[in-house]
Design a protein around this motif. Structure first.
Motif, PDB file in Angstrom:
ATOM      1  N   LEU A 205      -9.509  -3.303  -3.252  1.00 15.11           N
ATOM      2  CA  LEU A 205      -8.341  -2.040  -3.411  1.00 15.11           C
ATOM      3  C   LEU A 205      -8.853  -0.773  -2.689  1.00 15.11           C
ATOM      4  O   LEU A 205      -9.159  -0.091  -3.400  1.00 15.11           O
ATOM      5  N   ASN A 209      -3.192   0.531  -1.656  1.00 12.69           N
ATOM      6  CA  ASN A 209      -2.266  -0.524  -1.826  1.00 12.69           C
ATOM      7  C   ASN A 209      -1.430  -0.294  -2.614  1.00 12.69           C
ATOM      8  O   ASN A 209      -1.276   0.310  -4.108  1.00 12.69           O
ATOM      9  N   THR A 213       0.680  -5.927  -5.067  1.00 11.54           N
ATOM     10  CA  THR A 213      -0.932  -6.780  -4.309  1.00 11.54           C
ATOM     11  C   THR A 213      -1.797  -7.276  -5.582  1.00 11.54           C
ATOM     12  O   THR A 213      -2.631  -8.153  -6.138  1.00 11.54           O
ATOM     13  N   MET A 214      -1.986  -6.330  -5.840  1.00 12.66           N
ATOM     14  CA  MET A 214      -2.847  -5.529  -7.547  1.00 12.66           C
ATOM     15  C   MET A 214      -2.326  -7.205  -8.375  1.00 12.66           C
ATOM     16  O   MET A 214      -3.589  -8.184  -8.982  1.00 12.66           O
TER      17      MET A 214
END
Length: 434
Positions: A205, A209, A213-214
């Protein structure tokens, strides 16, 4: 004078109370501070949103760069010219399951995607070694590479032949002693097996981000850890793991956004996700190598060990335990066969002898479907384990709940969310066989 003194006392009490309130709001950790950041976002969300939609919106507005920095001894890189033996020692010493592999031949100005070859893992090394001794599929006949020939020759010299599930049961206690002292093990480099042992490529990443998303990568996309890269440097700035996220959640108890989700029962959140007959497990008299091969094949982090002739779990073998085969092979020396039961017994004796702390020394973490997700998070974080076993009143195994399962119930993937995010990031290994 009396009135002035009284007013002064009242003012002091008010200030003391305000100070106490401020102290109670003051985050007790970087993770709790992050939780309060989410709390502020939660409070301003549109009222018509569902709790899940609110959480998604909150996490989408928090950049990954805000996640607390991992301890320096956890952000480890392994050079591509490191031997398997050295890689195993590095992983074991730092108590980590995997590490990114840096290509020593990459130019200094290489981008991060060209700098890193992939991830090296304990289980990947063991499975790769075992896999090299197995015959290739009849559907894809080919000539073995020099490295595979060396592996096959080395294992054949130990009088093991093909290491399938049946022959693996015959693996004697001195097998891994002979393996770890062999030139093959000492001289094979990490780069020699990159592409054939990978569970996942190096997927990173950027700092910009989002948390959403993570969290999706760590849950739906089954990443056990996600590196965060500094684009300017082209190097890793942080590594976020599933346990780190669970610890963050544990530090958020008492906050409205967490309590509205965390007080739900496990069963209300659709956990466990499998039925009892879908549980991936090994029986105590099966070879321990079968356990690790199952983990690799099913892409899971651990399996319960089931008593012979019953449905009660007597232990748990996880990815982190594979290093005991490679860093302490002498503990199995007197065993004619390294079954799952013998593996657990030998490791526990070894840990007690050396007075080392380990989840293997404690009881298995169990829960019932009526417990809250908050209670489960606090228990897993306190015990530093990656899964809990759901049991019935009679103790029979009903399911497994992993850290990934918990994170997956926190957020959902919006339609088309990732777009072309994965394009060019997931190259197919040229010599992928595992």
């Amino acid at each position: 004078m009396v009135e002035v003194a009284t007013m002064q006392m009242q003012r002091e009490k008010i200030l003391e109370r305000e100070s106490s309130m401020e102290e109670s709001r003051s985050p007790r950790s970087p993770e709790a501070k992050l939780g309060m950041q989410v709390e502020d976002l939660w409070d301003v969300q549109e009222p018509q949103l569902t709790p899940t939609e609110k959480l998604n919106a909150c996490f989408e507005n928090v950049p990954v760069s805000d996640f607390p920095q991992a301890p320096s001894d956890q952000v480890i890189e392994i050079k591509s010219n490191t031997s398997l033996a050295e890689a195993v020692q590095i992983l074991a010493e730092h108590k980590i399951l995997s590490a990114p592999v840096v290509d020593v031949d990459a130019p200094e100005d290489a981008s991060w995607i060209d700098r890193y070859l992939g991830m090296v893992e304990f289980a990947g090394i063991v499975v790769w070694i075992v896999h090299q001794s197995e015959p290739p599929s009849p559907r894809s006949p080919r000539s073995p590479t020099a490295l595979e020939a060396a592996a096959t020759g080395m294992i054949a010299s130990l009088e093991l032949g093909d290491l399938g599930p049946e022959s693996a049961a015959k693996t004697s206690g001195n097998f891994f002693e002979a393996l770890t002292s062999s030139d093959f093990y000492k001289n094979t480099k990490v780069r020699d097996i990159s592409g054939s042992f990978r569970w996942a490529p190096f997927l990173a990443l950027q700092k910009s981000n989002s948390f959403l998303t993570m969290l999706l990568l760590l849950s739906k996309y089954k990443m056990k850890s996600v590196p965060v890269v500094d684009l300017g440097e082209g190097k890793i700035d942080n590594i976020i793991t599933q346990p780190a996220v669970i610890h963050m959640l544990a530090e958020c108890t008492g906050l409205h956004w967490f309590e509205s989700w965390g007080t739900k029962k496990i069963s209300e959140l659709g956990l466990p996700t499998m039925t009892p007959n879908q549980i991936i497990k090994v029986h105590e008299d099966e070879p321990v190598l079968q356990a690790f091969k199952l983990m690799r094949k099913k892409r899971i982090g651990g399996v319960p060990v089931i008593e012979t002739g019953g449905n009660k779990a007597v232990g748990n073998i996880s990815l982190r335990d594979v290093h005991f085969l490679l860093t302490a092979p002498e503990i199995y020396h007197d065993y004619r066969s390294i079954t799952a039961k013998n593996f657990l017994t030998a490791v526990r004796n070894h840990l007690e002898k050396h007075k080392e702390a380990s989840p293997l020394l404690g009881k298995m973490i169990t829960c019932t479907k009526d417990q809250t997700i908050k209670d489960l998070i606090l228990m897993l974080d306190a015990k530093k384990v990656h899964r809990a076993y759901v049991v019935a009143e009679n103790g029979d195994l009903e399911g497994v709940i992993t850290l990934r399962d918990i994170i997956s119930r926190l957020v959902h993937e919006p339609r088309g969310y990732f777009g072309d995010f994965f394009d060019g990031v997931l190259p197919l290994p040229q010599n992928s066989r595992v």
